[in-house]
Design a protein around this motif. Sequence first.
Motif, short mmCIF file in Angstrom:
data_model
loop_
_atom_site.label_atom_id
_atom_site.label_comp_id
_atom_site.label_asym_id
_atom_site.label_seq_id
_atom_site.Cartn_x
_atom_site.Cartn_y
_atom_site.Cartn_z
N LEU A 15 0.82 -1.21 0.00
CA LEU A 15 0.00 0.00 0.00
C LEU A 15 0.86 1.26 0.00
CD1 LEU A 15 -2.72 -1.04 2.61
CD2 LEU A 15 -2.81 -1.23 0.12
N ASN A 16 0.24 2.32 -0.52
CA ASN A 16 0.88 3.64 -0.57
C ASN A 16 -0.10 4.64 0.02
OD1 ASN A 16 1.96 6.13 -1.22
ND2 ASN A 16 2.75 5.42 -3.20
N PHE A 17 0.33 5.40 0.99
CA PHE A 17 -0.58 6.34 1.67
C PHE A 17 -0.50 7.75 1.09
CE2 PHE A 17 0.02 2.88 4.59
CZ PHE A 17 -1.26 2.66 5.09
N LYS A 18 0.43 7.97 0.17
CA LYS A 18 0.57 9.32 -0.36
C LYS A 18 -0.45 9.62 -1.46
CE LYS A 18 5.50 9.68 0.66
NZ LYS A 18 6.85 9.90 0.09
N ASP A 19 -0.51 8.71 -2.47
CA ASP A 19 -1.39 8.94 -3.61
C ASP A 19 -2.24 7.70 -3.85
OD1 ASP A 19 -0.25 11.53 -4.41
OD2 ASP A 19 1.54 10.31 -4.84
N PRO A 20 -3.40 7.86 -4.47
CA PRO A 20 -4.19 6.69 -4.88
C PRO A 20 -3.35 5.83 -5.82
CG PRO A 20 -5.50 8.69 -5.06
CD PRO A 20 -4.09 9.13 -4.80
N MET A 21 -3.44 4.54 -5.63
CA MET A 21 -2.68 3.60 -6.45
C MET A 21 -3.61 2.93 -7.45
SD MET A 21 -0.23 1.81 -3.63
CE MET A 21 -1.67 1.20 -2.76
N GLN A 22 -3.10 2.73 -8.68
CA GLN A 22 -3.90 2.08 -9.71
C GLN A 22 -3.37 0.67 -9.93
OE1 GLN A 22 -4.01 2.91 -14.22
NE2 GLN A 22 -5.65 4.21 -13.38
N PHE A 23 -4.29 -0.29 -9.92
CA PHE A 23 -3.94 -1.70 -10.08
C PHE A 23 -4.67 -2.26 -11.30
CE2 PHE A 23 -3.22 -0.77 -5.70
CZ PHE A 23 -2.14 -1.57 -5.31
N LEU A 24 -3.95 -2.96 -12.18
CA LEU A 24 -4.57 -3.69 -13.28
C LEU A 24 -4.94 -5.06 -12.74
CD1 LEU A 24 -5.23 -3.51 -16.30
CD2 LEU A 24 -3.02 -4.54 -16.76
N LEU A 25 -6.24 -5.30 -12.63
CA LEU A 25 -6.73 -6.53 -11.99
C LEU A 25 -7.35 -7.44 -13.03
CD1 LEU A 25 -7.28 -8.12 -9.40
CD2 LEU A 25 -9.41 -6.84 -9.14
N VAL A 26 -6.68 -8.53 -13.33
CA VAL A 26 -7.20 -9.50 -14.29
C VAL A 26 -8.35 -10.27 -13.65
CG1 VAL A 26 -6.67 -11.49 -15.74
CG2 VAL A 26 -4.96 -9.68 -15.40
N VAL A 27 -9.48 -10.30 -14.35
CA VAL A 27 -10.66 -11.00 -13.82
C VAL A 27 -10.29 -12.46 -13.59
CG1 VAL A 27 -13.02 -11.74 -14.31
CG2 VAL A 27 -12.26 -9.43 -14.95
N GLY A 28 -10.60 -12.93 -12.38
CA GLY A 28 -10.24 -14.30 -12.01
C GLY A 28 -9.03 -14.37 -11.11
N THR A 29 -8.36 -13.24 -10.91
CA THR A 29 -7.22 -13.20 -10.01
C THR A 29 -7.56 -12.33 -8.79
OG1 THR A 29 -6.20 -11.23 -10.98
CG2 THR A 29 -5.67 -13.35 -11.99
N THR A 30 -6.73 -12.37 -7.78
CA THR A 30 -6.95 -11.57 -6.58
C THR A 30 -5.67 -10.85 -6.17
OG1 THR A 30 -6.47 -13.47 -5.16
CG2 THR A 30 -8.78 -13.06 -5.68
N LEU A 31 -5.87 -9.69 -5.54
CA LEU A 31 -4.76 -8.98 -4.92
C LEU A 31 -4.72 -9.32 -3.44
CD1 LEU A 31 -5.21 -5.42 -6.50
CD2 LEU A 31 -3.61 -7.22 -7.19
N ARG A 32 -3.54 -9.51 -2.91
CA ARG A 32 -3.38 -9.89 -1.50
C ARG A 32 -2.63 -8.76 -0.78
NH1 ARG A 32 0.27 -12.44 1.95
NH2 ARG A 32 -0.64 -14.01 3.34
N VAL A 33 -3.28 -8.20 0.25
CA VAL A 33 -2.68 -7.11 1.02
C VAL A 33 -2.50 -7.54 2.47
CG1 VAL A 33 -2.89 -4.71 1.74
CG2 VAL A 33 -3.85 -5.44 -0.46
N ASN A 34 -1.26 -7.52 2.93
CA ASN A 34 -0.98 -7.81 4.34
C ASN A 34 -1.15 -6.51 5.12
OD1 ASN A 34 0.34 -8.20 6.87
ND2 ASN A 34 1.40 -10.00 5.98
N LEU A 35 -2.30 -6.37 5.78
CA LEU A 35 -2.65 -5.09 6.40
C LEU A 35 -1.74 -4.73 7.56
CD1 LEU A 35 -6.55 -5.20 6.26
CD2 LEU A 35 -4.97 -4.04 4.74
N ASP A 36 -1.38 -5.70 8.35
CA ASP A 36 -0.54 -5.40 9.51
C ASP A 36 0.84 -4.89 9.06
OD1 ASP A 36 0.09 -5.59 12.45
OD2 ASP A 36 1.60 -6.94 11.62
N ARG A 37 1.38 -5.52 8.01
CA ARG A 37 2.70 -5.12 7.52
C ARG A 37 2.66 -3.72 6.91
NH1 ARG A 37 4.12 -8.11 2.34
NH2 ARG A 37 2.66 -6.49 1.62
#
Length: 686
Positions: A15-37
């Motif tokens: 994650l980036n807290f400065k600016d909105p981040m754009q992600f290319l998300l292929v349908v059928g896949t998932t993004l994994r974010v470790n929130l604590d880290r």
Amino acid sequence: MVDVVSKNNDLTCRLNFKDPMQFLLVVGTTLRVNLDRDAPPGCKFFSVKCSQNVLYTISPTPNETSHLSPMLLSGNTVLHIGTKRHFHPSPSYKEKLTIRFYGEKKAFIGDAQLELVPLELSLDVDADRDGVVERNNPNKASWKWGPDGHGAVVLVNCDRESYYHEKPDCQTKGHKPNQTALKDCATMVLRTSGPPNLSGGYKLTLHISQGDSECIRVYRDETEDEARITKAKMPIFIRQCVNEFPLVLSSEVLSQEVPYPGPDQELIFYVEGLRFPDKDFDGLVTINLSLVRTSRKGVPETPVFTDKVVFRVSPWIMTPNTLQPQEVFICSTSDNYQFLKGMQDLVDRSGHKLKILQEYKNRGDRWIQDELEFGYVDSPYHRFPVVLDSPRDGDLDYFPYGDLLGRDFGYVKREAQRDAVSSLDSFGNLEVSPPVTVNGKKYPLGRILIGVAFPTTTNGRNMTQVVQDFLWAQKVQEPVALYSDWLVVGHVDEFMTFVPAPDRKGFRLLLASPHAGYKIFKKLQNDGHGQAKIFEGLKDEKPVTVDKILSDDRLRLQNEYVQDCIDWNRDVLKKELGLDEEDIIDLPILFKLVTKGKQERAVAYYPDMVNMIVLGKHLGIPKPFGPKVNGRCVLEAKMCSLMEGLGLTCTFIDDFASYHKLLGEVHCGSNVRRKPFDFKWWNVEL
């Protein structure tokens, strides 16, 4: 933008807290974010808000039912982000997801905003084998045999579309298909939905392994691109020289960027097979499509998402006697007029097409059965005949390559070292059974039969290993090894063949039988016909009486040995083809042993009637010149009584001087191209 991994896997992103981040998300896949880290220092709680087409899960599952309210952040809290299962991306639509973080007493700390650009991406093939390239078949990346199986099929492009080329298309360097040649290629389609273009350093590539690159080539269809618009403005004579199907993948190009088609568009590719299955190639090839990204100049590309498809190369398939003839081939020589006349009469009666190779083509080589074997290849989109050229390389060697190879007529050969080639490599020693079932296992395309040396023989002749390896690798007609080295020529067609039948398994196995021959001659003697003669009326051949044959003890011992050899094969055939005694008919044929080198081997004593040509219900049988009773040959009469009970008609062809004396018969001097099976090879259950 960030990378995305293969379907059904998570891509870990930060994650980036400065600016909105754009992600290319292929349908059928998932993004994994470790929130604590990724959480800011002092963060204790978080909440999630997203637009309607975004799906996400949190693990471990929080107690709160509303994710808009602050939830406790633990050391292993992970957010998985994806899209709805049947979501269809819009060219201009972006999905949003916001993660808000809180400190002690749920005091607000900051937001991390994600802009998700959905992209639907699939590489498609005809995985269900119905002739249509369906969208994103779940089984496209694997192969399964059988009627409920799956997996795409590709043909070896072993015919020759252009007469300007000497070799088959698959062996022609720099070959590029035109519209006519596309029917020999499998279709593969790249389909996309989503943004109008790929930004942020992303691109699409097709790639294959080095090993698979030796087995296929891939071309792209440019006929709908801007290239076509430009080409349409060219004069016709220049336009014909511009290739509309550029090469994408080959042994020289393992990976290549391909255009992104855009929203709700597709890009068509054509896949050309180059090699048949063999000892070092199981017939399976994989083609990969990857979305890759280069974050900055000088940094290697990283894979974001990979889709893949699997093709199986069609095997080469032989055709048994029970299939309908399409074309009969024989050779004209200076001494075989009687044979030609008999064959012409037979083919005329059977209603099929006869092609006679004149001497300037056969160069005096009459053994057309030995030079080649007709077969075919098949797929849901096309099929065509393919001739297998034997390593024999006699004077007929140019015919399969120079005359048969052409548009929609393929060619294949396995080269063997000359010192390894023997008479057993001629294709009178290569036959195939009709369909059989053996102990519940079905062989709907029959089983290949080859002759080899007896297992205990140390200095015997065998079919060369490269040909055996090729035949085994085709899989769908699992070979059976028979013992044929006891014969001078050493071919299985000297003691066996198949004819169609209206009952039981749909055919009969015919076996040469010295025992049946002696039984007939003994009955003639008992009935007072001991002075009846074989070979009577033949020029330059001394007649021999029935009494003389029966009194020849050495000849009898030789035929007892031959009968033992045939009985050994009889047992193998019964076991490997699932036959009963009622499926076998014994033909009265005697043999004699002659010395070749230091070995004594067998040849037919009189014309070998089992070495026949089968044209539907019409049989062309070597005229045996057997003993006559009341003006009729007893051996011919016996053959007619055995075959007419199956609804078959017998035509006896004089091949004595021009074939029998040269250690061959009717089958050796003819060849038949037959209609392919209706059964599709990919439905075989292995």
